[in-house]
Each structure stands twice: as structure tokens, then as C-alpha cells.
Design an enzyme around this catalytic site. Structure first.
Site, PDB file in Angstrom:
ATOM      1  N   LYS A 124       0.825  -1.217   0.000  1.00  0.00           N
ATOM      2  CA  LYS A 124       0.000   0.000   0.000  1.00  0.00           C
ATOM      3  C   LYS A 124       0.854   1.259   0.000  1.00  0.00           C
ATOM      4  O   LYS A 124       0.468   2.270  -0.592  1.00  0.00           O
ATOM      5  CB  LYS A 124      -0.932   0.019   1.215  1.00  0.00           C
ATOM      6  N   LYS A 221      -7.233 -10.447  -7.947  1.00  0.00           N
ATOM      7  CA  LYS A 221      -8.450 -10.369  -7.146  1.00  0.00           C
ATOM      8  C   LYS A 221      -9.369  -9.263  -7.648  1.00  0.00           C
ATOM      9  O   LYS A 221      -8.883  -8.204  -8.043  1.00  0.00           O
ATOM     10  CB  LYS A 221      -8.049 -10.046  -5.693  1.00  0.00           C
ATOM     11  N   LYS A 224     -11.729  -3.010  -5.504  1.00  0.00           N
ATOM     12  CA  LYS A 224     -12.300  -1.679  -5.726  1.00  0.00           C
ATOM     13  C   LYS A 224     -11.249  -0.695  -6.206  1.00  0.00           C
ATOM     14  O   LYS A 224     -11.576   0.379  -6.691  1.00  0.00           O
ATOM     15  CB  LYS A 224     -13.004  -1.151  -4.470  1.00  0.00           C
TER      16      LYS A 224
END
Ligand code: TRP
Length: 358
Positions: A124, A221, A224
Site C-alpha cells: 500500500k 483479485k 475496488k
């Protein structure tokens, strides 16, 4: 694992489940099949606490209005999917101050070296780690506090959260060890346990078999944060949009195989068959027994119909609920009150253990 059976029998309570979902962006089919359906099922024989983790969300920038909208949307999705907010607890994290307070204490238990090993932070934070928020780095400790604040026994999470769960167990273990004498003196050791105060939570990991992958790339995966809207089906998509996204989903030129082995090396085909199976409540074998040998020109419309059939009622109920923000907020307030009633006495014990005036 029989780790918590002693206490369960002693107090005759059902095992306690805790899980969290971040209110960031739109909910999609992956969240629904991967997490929410599971949450619904666990209600049967658990005492469930489902938390909309708004404090985790702000570890990366969130537009304030969008955060609030998303908090309500996740809550509406939970209820629309069948989570009973009266029998169980649904609330947003920031309303219960014990999460932040316990996170501080656990910050002093967790080691920097442990956090440095967290792969999700590395992903991240990306290249510019110096510019990531301190909160993003500390994210896993807040997550440990979420779970331990309720002495939760079981935590349903995706594969990507496994490392955070292991860290939670390490933190609980170290706290139990560091304060072992004090815990014993105060008589706060859990019965039938190893004399610890915090139980070590058991992860319920969602296996790869039910993981929903991107419609554009069957090896990634469904997410969003994928820049392509066509990679995912949102719970808020209408029937036309769902049909269009499935029509455009990546596939290969071969017809569907007759057996599951034939899906090997065909990630996109495997994903679509997996979605069909999960929504229909069938095994992949059963789906292939029906569609094996047929091409995607036949399978895709059938899949689109099924997705619409299953998501439309949830979609409609979410819309209905979101029209009444007062009701959603009252669910979150009542949930927070009941969550606090559990977390407060546990955190008061933590204060005594650590040597704070309780
Ligand atoms: N980190 C989790 C995720 O992104 C969300 C989460 C926060 C959570 N606190 C939690 C999950 C506690 C389980 C238990 O999926």
C-alpha cells in the site's frame, strides 16, 4: 483448535466472531461472495460483531462526505444481505473509543520489527514509503485492538489478512506473557486457557476456491482499486450494467470443459464458473455438468441472469435502506452502544493490568 472451548462451556456463550470491512469505495461481488455471505452464515451459531472500520479507512486519504456515504452503504449492504443488526452487532469503529485506546496500549506491546514485516504495508505504501501516513504503518495494531477489545474467538477474513491475524496473535501472546504475573494476581486469567488475559483469535480464512477474481484478469483479485470499472460488478450496478460487464468479461476461445481439471490454466473461465457456482449454491462440478462443452456465448447470458437474479433484491433493499439514513444511523448508534458494553469492561481490565488508574 480447542483453545476457547473451556471458556465457552464455562459461560455457555456461543463463540464470538469479529470482523471488519473498510468503508472505501463501492462494494462489489468479491466483497459479497468473499465476506458478506460468510458473515451472514456465521450468525447461525456465533455471537457476531461486524464493524465498519472507518478509522482504518482514513489511513489513506478519504473525502469526508464520501467516507460517511460509504459507511452507510456498507451498513445497508450488511442488512440487505441478511445480517440481523438486532440479534448481532453492526457498528462503525470510530464510535467506540476503546478501539483507539487499546490500540495505544498494544502499540507499546508490538515491536517495530514485527510491523516492518507486514507485506500489505509495503504494497500500500508503494515506493514512497516516507510519505505514507503513520496510521497506515500502524494499521495492523489497530486491527489487533479491534479483535482483542472483544475477546473475539474467531475472525473471518480473506487470505490477504492472514498475516495481520498472525500478528494479532503474536501481540496477544506477548501481552499475556509480559503481564503474566499481574494478570494472575488480579485473577484475570481466562479459565481453561494458558493463563492469558487475551484469547488467541482463530482466523477463518476464506479459501481461494471462493475468491472472486477480476473480470479483466483472472489472476488478480476483484478489487475496488482496479482502475477498470469492467473488472468488477458493484452491488449498486443495475441489471443492464451487470449484463454488459459479463458480456465484456475476458475469456478464452475454448468451450467450457466437462470437468474441473479442465479449468486448470484457464483463470478467466475458472473465475466465471466459480462465480456461477457460488451464487447458485452448486459445486463447480455441478456447473460443468450442465455447461461443459458449451461456449461462452451460451454461458455468459446464463451467468448474467443468475447474477442479476441474486443481486437485484439486495440492490433494491440497499437503495430502500439508504433512503432512510435516520434508520441506518440508528442501527450504527445502537450497535455502538452494545459494542461498548462489551469492550468497556475488557479495557478497564487492561487498565488495571497495565497499572493505569481504572
Ligand atoms: N483489514 C481488514 C481488511 O482490509 C479490515 C479489518 C479491520 C478487520 N479490522 C479488522 C478484519 C478486524 C477482521 C478483524 O479486510
Amino acid at each position: 483448535m480447542s483453545g476457547n472451548s473451556g471458556t465457552e462451556q464455562m459461560s455457555k456463550r456461543k463463540p464470538r466472531v469479529f470482523s471488519g470491512v473498510q468503508p472505501t469505495g463501492n462494494l462489489h461481488l468479491g466483497n459479497y461472495l468473499g465476506a458478506i455471505v460468510r458473515f451472514v452464515d456465521l450468525q447461525q451459531d456465533h455471537e457476531c460483531i461486524y464493524c465498519v472500520v472507518d478509522m482504518h479507512a482514513i489511513t489513506v486519504w478519504q473525502d469526508p462526505q464520501e467516507l460517511l456515504r460509504s459507511t452507510r452503504e456498507v451498513t445497508a449492504a450488511f442488512i440487505a444481505a441478511g445480517i440481523d443488526p438486532e440479534e448481532h452487532i453492526v457498528f462503525n469503529q470510530s464510535q467506540v473509543s476503546q478501539h483507539a485506546e487499546l490500540a495505544w496500549v498494544l502499540n507499546c506491546t508490538a515491536r517495530i520489527g514485527w510491523l516492518n514485516r507486514m507485506t500489505q504495508f509495503k504494497e500500500k505504501a508503494g515506493k514512497n514509503r516516507e510519505n505514507a501516513s503513520v496510521g497506515l504503518y500502524d494499521y495492523p495494531v489497530l486491527m489487533a485492538a479491534d479483535i482483542l477489545a472483544y475477546h473475539a474467538d474467531r475472525v473471518p477474513v480473506g487470505e490477504d489478512q492472514k498475516q495481520h491475524l498472525e500478528l494479532t496473535r503474536d501481540i496477544a501472546q506477548k501481552f499475556n506473557n509480559d503481564y503474566a504475573q499481574r494478570i494472575a494476581e488480579l485473577g484475570l486469567a481466562r479459565e481453561g486457557e494458558d493463563g492469558g488475559f487475551f484469547p488467541l483469535p482463530e482466523p477463518l480464512i476464506q479459501g481461494p476456491a471462493t475468491r472472486v477474481m477480476s473480470l479483466r484478469d483472472g489472476t488478480k483479485k476483484m478489487s475496488k482499486s482496479d482502475p477498470s470499472e469492467y473488472s468488477r460488478i458493484n452491488l449498486s450496478d443495475d441489471a443492464d450494467m451487470i449484463a454488459k460487464k459479463i458480456r465484456k468479461a475476458k475469456t478464452d476461445p475454448e468451450p467450457l470443459p466437462e470437468s474441473v481439471e479442465g479449468l486448470e490454466g484457464r483463470a478467466e473461465a475458472a473465475n466465471l464458473v466459480g462465480i456461477y457456482a457460488a451464487l447458485a449454491g452448486l459445486t463447480k462440478e455441478q456447473v460443468l455438468a450442465e455447461f461443459g462443452g458449451r461456449g461462452f456465448a451460451e454461458f455468459k447470458p446464463a451467468l448474467a441472469d443468475l447474477v442479476v437474479e441474486k443481486l437485484a433484491p439486495i440492490n433494491a433493499e440497499m437503495k430502500r435502506l439508504l433512503d432512510d439514513v435516520g434508520y441506518i444511523d440508528s442501527v450504527l448508534r445502537s450497535g455502538a452502544e452494545r459494542a461498548r458494553a462489551i469492550a468497556e469492561p475488557i479495557f478497564d481490565d487492561v487498565k488495571r493490568i497495565v497499572g493505569f488508574l481504572a
